[in-house]
Design a protein around this motif. Structure first.
Motif, PDB file in Angstrom:
ATOM      1  N   ASP A  47      44.047  38.414  30.371  1.00  0.00           N
ATOM      2  CA  ASP A  47      44.358  37.453  31.424  1.00  0.00           C
ATOM      3  C   ASP A  47      43.139  36.639  31.847  1.00  0.00           C
ATOM      4  OD1 ASP A  47      42.854  39.347  32.709  1.00  0.00           O
ATOM      5  OD2 ASP A  47      44.304  39.781  34.298  1.00  0.00           O
ATOM      6  N   GLY A  48      42.006  36.833  31.173  1.00  0.00           N
ATOM      7  CA  GLY A  48      40.805  36.067  31.489  1.00  0.00           C
ATOM      8  C   GLY A  48      39.837  36.765  32.424  1.00  0.00           C
ATOM      9  N   THR A  49      40.247  37.905  33.007  1.00  0.00           N
ATOM     10  CA  THR A  49      39.360  38.629  33.919  1.00  0.00           C
ATOM     11  C   THR A  49      38.202  39.234  33.131  1.00  0.00           C
ATOM     12  OG1 THR A  49      41.208  39.178  35.370  1.00  0.00           O
ATOM     13  CG2 THR A  49      39.198  40.477  35.614  1.00  0.00           C
ATOM     14  N   GLU A  50      36.982  39.058  33.638  1.00  0.00           N
ATOM     15  CA  GLU A  50      35.813  39.614  32.968  1.00  0.00           C
ATOM     16  C   GLU A  50      35.415  40.943  33.624  1.00  0.00           C
ATOM     17  OE1 GLU A  50      32.883  36.761  30.839  1.00  0.00           O
ATOM     18  OE2 GLU A  50      33.123  36.005  32.876  1.00  0.00           O
ATOM     19  N   PHE A  51      35.031  41.883  32.777  1.00  0.00           N
ATOM     20  CA  PHE A  51      34.609  43.204  33.217  1.00  0.00           C
ATOM     21  C   PHE A  51      33.144  43.421  32.849  1.00  0.00           C
ATOM     22  CE2 PHE A  51      39.140  43.381  32.872  1.00  0.00           C
ATOM     23  CZ  PHE A  51      39.563  44.215  33.907  1.00  0.00           C
ATOM     24  N   ILE A  52      32.440  44.110  33.732  1.00  0.00           N
ATOM     25  CA  ILE A  52      31.021  44.405  33.526  1.00  0.00           C
ATOM     26  C   ILE A  52      30.875  45.890  33.262  1.00  0.00           C
ATOM     27  CG2 ILE A  52      28.737  44.453  34.603  1.00  0.00           C
ATOM     28  CD1 ILE A  52      29.557  42.030  36.245  1.00  0.00           C
ATOM     29  N   SER A  53      30.191  46.233  32.177  1.00  0.00           N
ATOM     30  CA  SER A  53      29.839  47.628  31.900  1.00  0.00           C
ATOM     31  C   SER A  53      28.326  47.778  31.982  1.00  0.00           C
ATOM     32  CB  SER A  53      30.335  48.056  30.521  1.00  0.00           C
ATOM     33  OG  SER A  53      29.698  47.298  29.500  1.00  0.00           O
ATOM     34  N   ALA A  66      42.780  36.379  44.957  1.00  0.00           N
ATOM     35  CA  ALA A  66      44.241  36.333  45.026  1.00  0.00           C
ATOM     36  C   ALA A  66      44.916  37.159  43.933  1.00  0.00           C
ATOM     37  CB  ALA A  66      44.719  34.877  44.920  1.00  0.00           C
ATOM     38  N   SER A  67      44.146  37.837  43.087  1.00  0.00           N
ATOM     39  CA  SER A  67      44.739  38.573  41.972  1.00  0.00           C
ATOM     40  C   SER A  67      45.533  39.777  42.477  1.00  0.00           C
ATOM     41  CB  SER A  67      43.649  39.055  41.013  1.00  0.00           C
ATOM     42  OG  SER A  67      44.200  39.927  40.053  1.00  0.00           O
ATOM     43  N   PRO A  68      46.776  39.934  42.031  1.00  0.00           N
ATOM     44  CA  PRO A  68      47.559  41.114  42.431  1.00  0.00           C
ATOM     45  C   PRO A  68      47.144  42.373  41.677  1.00  0.00           C
ATOM     46  CG  PRO A  68      48.829  39.756  40.910  1.00  0.00           C
ATOM     47  CD  PRO A  68      47.554  39.009  41.176  1.00  0.00           C
ATOM     48  N   ASP A  69      46.280  42.244  40.677  1.00  0.00           N
ATOM     49  CA  ASP A  69      45.900  43.385  39.852  1.00  0.00           C
ATOM     50  C   ASP A  69      44.699  44.153  40.390  1.00  0.00           C
ATOM     51  OD1 ASP A  69      47.905  42.799  37.964  1.00  0.00           O
ATOM     52  OD2 ASP A  69      46.604  41.316  36.998  1.00  0.00           O
ATOM     53  N   LYS A  70      43.974  43.574  41.316  1.00  0.00           N
ATOM     54  CA  LYS A  70      42.783  44.268  41.825  1.00  0.00           C
ATOM     55  C   LYS A  70      43.195  45.460  42.683  1.00  0.00           C
ATOM     56  CE  LYS A  70      42.029  41.474  46.003  1.00  0.00           C
ATOM     57  NZ  LYS A  70      43.311  40.766  45.965  1.00  0.00           N
ATOM     58  N   GLU A  71      42.276  46.424  42.821  1.00  0.00           N
ATOM     59  CA  GLU A  71      42.571  47.631  43.596  1.00  0.00           C
ATOM     60  C   GLU A  71      42.828  47.272  45.058  1.00  0.00           C
ATOM     61  OE1 GLU A  71      39.902  47.292  41.706  1.00  0.00           O
ATOM     62  OE2 GLU A  71      39.792  48.933  40.241  1.00  0.00           O
ATOM     63  N   VAL A  72      43.723  48.049  45.684  1.00  0.00           N
ATOM     64  CA  VAL A  72      44.103  47.775  47.064  1.00  0.00           C
ATOM     65  C   VAL A  72      42.954  48.014  48.034  1.00  0.00           C
ATOM     66  CG1 VAL A  72      44.946  50.118  47.518  1.00  0.00           C
ATOM     67  CG2 VAL A  72      45.926  48.185  48.788  1.00  0.00           C
ATOM     68  N   LEU A  73      41.941  48.782  47.610  1.00  0.00           N
ATOM     69  CA  LEU A  73      40.848  49.096  48.528  1.00  0.00           C
ATOM     70  C   LEU A  73      40.108  47.852  48.996  1.00  0.00           C
ATOM     71  CD1 LEU A  73      38.108  48.904  46.544  1.00  0.00           C
ATOM     72  CD2 LEU A  73      38.942  51.131  45.811  1.00  0.00           C
ATOM     73  N   TYR A  74      40.084  46.783  48.189  1.00  0.00           N
ATOM     74  CA  TYR A  74      39.433  45.549  48.623  1.00  0.00           C
ATOM     75  C   TYR A  74      40.096  44.960  49.860  1.00  0.00           C
ATOM     76  CZ  TYR A  74      37.100  45.318  44.037  1.00  0.00           C
ATOM     77  OH  TYR A  74      36.334  45.576  42.923  1.00  0.00           O
ATOM     78  N   GLU A  75      41.418  45.154  49.974  1.00  0.00           N
ATOM     79  CA  GLU A  75      42.200  44.517  51.033  1.00  0.00           C
ATOM     80  C   GLU A  75      42.440  45.425  52.233  1.00  0.00           C
ATOM     81  OE1 GLU A  75      43.382  41.457  51.029  1.00  0.00           O
ATOM     82  OE2 GLU A  75      43.117  40.800  48.947  1.00  0.00           O
ATOM     83  N   GLN A  76      42.116  46.721  52.138  1.00  0.00           N
ATOM     84  CA  GLN A  76      42.585  47.675  53.128  1.00  0.00           C
ATOM     85  C   GLN A  76      42.143  47.340  54.542  1.00  0.00           C
ATOM     86  OE1 GLN A  76      44.839  50.390  52.595  1.00  0.00           O
ATOM     87  NE2 GLN A  76      44.835  49.898  54.771  1.00  0.00           N
ATOM     88  N   ILE A  77      40.886  46.980  54.741  1.00  0.00           N
ATOM     89  CA  ILE A  77      40.409  46.700  56.095  1.00  0.00           C
ATOM     90  C   ILE A  77      41.151  45.512  56.699  1.00  0.00           C
ATOM     91  CG2 ILE A  77      38.492  45.269  55.245  1.00  0.00           C
ATOM     92  CD1 ILE A  77      38.615  47.445  58.439  1.00  0.00           C
ATOM     93  N   TYR A  78      41.525  44.547  55.884  1.00  0.00           N
ATOM     94  CA  TYR A  78      42.230  43.368  56.392  1.00  0.00           C
ATOM     95  C   TYR A  78      43.713  43.677  56.628  1.00  0.00           C
ATOM     96  CZ  TYR A  78      37.907  41.664  54.391  1.00  0.00           C
ATOM     97  OH  TYR A  78      36.589  41.511  54.059  1.00  0.00           O
ATOM     98  N   ARG A  79      44.259  44.670  55.933  1.00  0.00           N
ATOM     99  CA  ARG A  79      45.613  45.131  56.217  1.00  0.00           C
ATOM    100  C   ARG A  79      45.645  45.911  57.527  1.00  0.00           C
ATOM    101  NH1 ARG A  79      48.381  47.297  50.579  1.00  0.00           N
ATOM    102  NH2 ARG A  79      48.145  45.365  49.380  1.00  0.00           N
ATOM    103  N   TRP A  80      44.582  46.690  57.774  1.00  0.00           N
ATOM    104  CA  TRP A  80      44.520  47.414  59.033  1.00  0.00           C
ATOM    105  C   TRP A  80      44.438  46.464  60.224  1.00  0.00           C
ATOM    106  CZ3 TRP A  80      40.560  51.385  56.821  1.00  0.00           C
ATOM    107  CH2 TRP A  80      41.243  52.564  56.437  1.00  0.00           C
ATOM    108  N   PHE A  81      43.735  45.353  60.051  1.00  0.00           N
ATOM    109  CA  PHE A  81      43.518  44.414  61.160  1.00  0.00           C
ATOM    110  C   PHE A  81      43.920  43.008  60.729  1.00  0.00           C
ATOM    111  CE2 PHE A  81      40.552  47.915  61.712  1.00  0.00           C
ATOM    112  CZ  PHE A  81      40.744  48.252  63.044  1.00  0.00           C
TER     113      PHE A  81
END
Length: 498
Positions: A47-53, A66-81
């Motif tokens: 899908d074009g996403t680049e990964f770093i190893s 805006a990617s729906p594939d990223k882990e939910v932890l990125y958004e959690q604080i903003y979901r709480w508030f």
């Protein structure tokens, strides 16, 4: 001559093979990038996403905010508030920019993005699809997280420790990782001091063991005086991902129930020992040295003893020429060097430049001691041992946490004296003894074996913490003094300390 020709041929063939091997190793990884800490690789998904190893291990992904594939932890604080807009945020472990991109997408007005690895941040600047580091609301800082917190007077209503797992050690001579000093109670207290009256501190990462979540929960409870919020996502029974939130903004919600759509307050009555700046081993469940490491260390020491003994016999030296005195000096000095590096990592950050400056100071201390001994011959070495004992006592009574003072130049001046005065005096002790030795090769061999044991004894810090290493150092220098006055060399009891 008949034997010399094949020998030269074998030497040339061996040299050519070594050069060829090195050339292959370099060209085989020609597409990789190198930072002061890692060999960095880039890969692109369908899908074009680049990964770093890093060092062959998947480390992070450059997700779009805006990617729906990223882990939910990125958004959690903003979901709480969801109704809150954060004015001033600090992101430690900003990496290639995804955490910063998400913060900007949720309306954060200003972001200090701190990343210890300059190459990973450069990759984010040039390749992240959202270009978060080009946004005028973002200030980039290549620095250690603790060092940045000590240097800034900013107060934040949001501080994020964003998956700060380094996957590498500070140096080969210590058990410190780059992020070891970020997960101690002292580090959390430093964050607390930089939060606003309604500020929030957020940590998220992948935690392979549930006891890690308990340990961090306990540290947050003790630091902030109230239970943190926690959202966790479990796979196979153990916690896989977890997001913590603590601080005044969380404590003010007690009694009203958890905010947002996921999570709850987390309270632990018992947990593994909290990590501190003296015992910064977050990933060790309890003080101790695993048996497999003890076996490996014993094997290395035995191998070193066999090699040195074989070399001594091949050179016509008797094993009785082995010097217990220089062996003890080697043990003590390696431990002292390790503890000095740890001290500077805490005081000034675990960056490569700090380590380079610390090694430079150690080598400069060695050179200065050699030069001083050349022009000023100490008649009675007891004065040197006495001065070294005083320097070690001062270092023990003034732990690194007591040296976290400002301004920076004053901290550096005081810390340099306290950390490197023992090293300078230890080198005076060594050069004084070495000046009178009659078997320089065996003295060095004995010292090298001692240094190997000193490197193994550094693991004792996993049990005692780093400050207690100074007591072990002092004990070994006391042994060295006793051996110099009694049995300088095993086969010669006539040598005495002048």
């Amino acid at each position: 001559q008949a034997l010399a020709a094949p020998l030269r041929l074998r030497t040339l063939v061996g040299g050519a093979a070594m050069v060829g091997t090195l050339a292959f190793a370099i060209t085989a990884h020609g597409v990789d990038l190198w930072s002061p800490y890692y060999r960095i690789g880039l890969a692109r998904a369908g899908d074009g996403t680049e990964f770093i190893s890093v060092n062959g291990i998947l480390h992070q992904a450059m997700w779009r905010a805006a990617s729906p594939d990223k882990e939910v932890l990125y958004e959690q604080i903003y979901r709480w508030f969801p109704q809150r807009t954060f004015r001033n945020a600090l992101i430690v472990g900003a990496g290639s920019g995804t955490d910063t991109a998400v913060a900007l997408a949720h309306g954060v007005a200003r972001v200090d993005a701190v990343e210890i690895d300059p190459e990973i941040m450069r990759i984010g600047v040039s390749r992240h699809p959202d270009r978060p580091y080009d946004d005028p609301r973002v200030s980039r800082h290549v620095n250690d997280g603790r060092a940045f917190l000590r240097a800034t007077d900013q107060r934040y209503d949001l501080v994020i420790f964003a998956q700060t797992d380094s996957l590498t050690l500070v140096t080969a001579t210590s058990n410190l990782r780059l992020e070891s000093f970020l997960f101690t109670e002292d580090a959390f207290a430093s964050v607390r001091d930089h939060l606003t009256d309604d500020g929030i501190f957020v940590l998220y990462n992948q935690y392979r063991e549930s006891w890690l979540v308990d340990r961090i929960t306990l540290e947050l409870q003790r630091t902030f005086g109230s239970p943190p919020l926690l959202s966790s996502y479990a796979l196979g029974g153990d916690v896989n991902f977890a997001v913590f939130a603590a601080g005044p903004g969380i404590a003010a919600l007690r009694g009203a129930g958890p905010p947002g759509d996921v999570g709850g307050y987390r309270v632990v009555a018992e947990a593994p020992r909290p990590a501190t700046d003296d015992w910064p081993f977050t990933y060790l469940i309890a003080p101790g040295i695993p048996a497999r490491y003890l076996l490996a260390l014993a094997a290395l020491l035995a191998f070193g003893a066999v090699v040195v003994g074989g070399a001594a016999r091949a050179g016509g030296r008797r094993l009785a020429a082995f010097s217990p005195h220089f062996f003890a000096l080697g043990v003590a000095f390696l431990l002292l060097e390790t503890r000095s590096l740890v001290t500077f990592s805490l005081l000034f950050g675990t960056t490569w430049i700090v380590n380079a400056l610390a090694f430079f100071a150690i080598l400069a201390s060695v050179l200065a001691a050699i030069g001083l001994n050349a022009v000023w011959r100490v008649r009675d070495a007891r004065w040197l041992y006495g001065a070294l004992a005083v320097a070690l006592a001062i270092g023990y009574l003034l732990p690194p946490s007591s040296l976290l003072i400002d301004p920076l130049w004053l901290r550096y001046a005081i810390a340099s004296v306290i950390a490197f005065a023992p090293i300078f005096l230890a080198n005076l002790v060594f050069t004084h003894s070495f000046r009178d030795t009659e078997a320089a090769d065996m003295a060095f061999a004995s010292n090298l074996l001692g240094a190997m044991l000193g490197g193994a004894l550094e693991w004792v810090a996993l049990v005692t913490g780093y400050q207690a290493l100074l007591l072990i150092v002092a004990a070994w220098y006391l042994v060295a003094y006793a051996l110099a006055t009694r049995w300088r060399v095993l086969g010669d009891r006539r040598l005495r300390l002048a």
